[in-house]
Design a protein around this motif. Structure first.
Motif, PDB file in Angstrom:
ATOM      1  N   THR A 150      35.449 -31.197 -32.858  1.00 16.50           N
ATOM      2  CA  THR A 150      35.741 -32.108 -31.747  1.00 16.50           C
ATOM      3  C   THR A 150      34.571 -33.059 -31.506  1.00 16.50           C
ATOM      4  O   THR A 150      34.767 -34.267 -31.341  1.00 16.50           O
ATOM      5  CB  THR A 150      36.053 -31.311 -30.470  1.00 16.50           C
ATOM      6  N   ALA A 151      33.347 -32.526 -31.487  1.00 11.74           N
ATOM      7  CA  ALA A 151      32.165 -33.368 -31.280  1.00 11.74           C
ATOM      8  C   ALA A 151      32.026 -34.397 -32.400  1.00 11.74           C
ATOM      9  O   ALA A 151      31.716 -35.573 -32.144  1.00 11.74           O
ATOM     10  CB  ALA A 151      30.913 -32.500 -31.191  1.00 11.74           C
ATOM     11  N   TRP A 152      32.263 -33.981 -33.641  1.00  8.80           N
ATOM     12  CA  TRP A 152      32.173 -34.896 -34.772  1.00  8.80           C
ATOM     13  C   TRP A 152      33.207 -36.010 -34.662  1.00  8.80           C
ATOM     14  O   TRP A 152      32.906 -37.179 -34.903  1.00  8.80           O
ATOM     15  CB  TRP A 152      32.335 -34.126 -36.084  1.00  8.80           C
ATOM     16  N   LEU A 153      34.460 -35.657 -34.313  1.00  5.11           N
ATOM     17  CA  LEU A 153      35.512 -36.662 -34.183  1.00  5.11           C
ATOM     18  C   LEU A 153      35.199 -37.648 -33.057  1.00  5.11           C
ATOM     19  O   LEU A 153      35.402 -38.861 -33.208  1.00  5.11           O
ATOM     20  CB  LEU A 153      36.866 -35.997 -33.945  1.00  5.11           C
ATOM     21  N   LEU A 154      34.694 -37.153 -31.938  1.00  2.00           N
ATOM     22  CA  LEU A 154      34.331 -38.044 -30.834  1.00  2.00           C
ATOM     23  C   LEU A 154      33.177 -38.959 -31.226  1.00  2.00           C
ATOM     24  O   LEU A 154      33.188 -40.156 -30.916  1.00  2.00           O
ATOM     25  CB  LEU A 154      33.968 -37.234 -29.595  1.00  2.00           C
ATOM     26  N   HIS A 155      32.180 -38.422 -31.927  1.00  2.61           N
ATOM     27  CA  HIS A 155      31.045 -39.230 -32.388  1.00  2.61           C
ATOM     28  C   HIS A 155      31.518 -40.299 -33.368  1.00  2.61           C
ATOM     29  O   HIS A 155      31.110 -41.461 -33.280  1.00  2.61           O
ATOM     30  CB  HIS A 155      29.987 -38.337 -33.039  1.00  2.61           C
ATOM     31  N   ARG A 156      32.377 -39.917 -34.278  1.00  3.91           N
ATOM     32  CA  ARG A 156      32.912 -40.861 -35.271  1.00  3.91           C
ATOM     33  C   ARG A 156      33.687 -41.988 -34.591  1.00  3.91           C
ATOM     34  O   ARG A 156      33.553 -43.153 -34.946  1.00  3.91           O
ATOM     35  CB  ARG A 156      33.801 -40.098 -36.245  1.00  3.91           C
ATOM     36  N   ARG A 157      34.487 -41.615 -33.611  1.00  2.00           N
ATOM     37  CA  ARG A 157      35.264 -42.628 -32.884  1.00  2.00           C
ATOM     38  C   ARG A 157      34.340 -43.568 -32.120  1.00  2.00           C
ATOM     39  O   ARG A 157      34.551 -44.768 -32.095  1.00  2.00           O
ATOM     40  CB  ARG A 157      36.227 -41.925 -31.930  1.00  2.00           C
TER      41      ARG A 157
END
Length: 181
Positions: A160-167
């Motif tokens: 979740t943290a990775w996806l939010l950072h990527r976005r």
């Protein structure tokens, strides 16, 4: 370390009550209760949105919403918004925003209620089957292999943290820099 009596109690409890029950209540009672809870919560959110819209009369936001372009968009939302209300119940978190927006934009209550009812029926079905199974699975996994459950939680939070950072980085890269403006 989990003791054998605790494991035996959890296993016998699951066998006695089944996966889709809550403390021995049959599935249909749990389903009706979940349906009632989500129906009340969603309508409260809708009416909160209506109240906020009413309180905004005379403000700059109200003037913008009265413009011809905004009126066209609001008419489109009134027409196509009910499916959005229904489909929002397949998500987590989006349904609150959609119900609040439906109230704020004064979606006609009859259309909203029909869409809401179908959405609540779907939500109750999802959470009293899949949701209950996931909770029971997590409890049993914790009792048998707590380290595996902890690893899965850490993995889910990391993803979740990775996806939010990527976005966020994609959004920041898409915005022009002050030199480009």
């Amino acid at each position: 370390m989990v003791t054998a009596p605790l494991l035996a109690a959890a296993s016998s409890d699951a066998e006695r009550h089944g996966v889709f029950t809550l403390e021995g209540f049959p599935y249909w009672i749990v389903y009706v209760a979940a349906f009632g809870i989500v129906m009340v919560r969603a309508q409260a959110t809708y009416w909160l949105g209506r109240g906020v819209a009413r309180g905004m009369g005379g403000t700059r936001v109200a003037q913008v919403l009265a413009s011809p372009r905004a009126t066209q968009v609001i008419d489109r939302i009134h027409r196509w918004g009910p499916p959005a209300v229904t489909f929002s119940f397949f998500t987590v978190g989006v349904q609150t925003v959609v119900n609040l927006a439906a109230g704020y934009l004064r979606m006609p209550f009859g259309r909203y209620l029909v869409a809401l009812t179908f959405g609540c029926l779907v939500w109750a079905a999802i959470w009293t089957t899949v949701g209950t199974a996931v909770v029971w699975g997590a409890v049993l996994l914790f009792l048998h292999h707590p380290a595996v459950l902890a690893a899965l939680v850490v993995l889910a939070l990391g993803l979740t943290a990775w996806l939010l950072h990527r976005r966020r980085t994609r959004t920041d890269a898409a915005q022009p820099t002050p030199e480009e403006v």
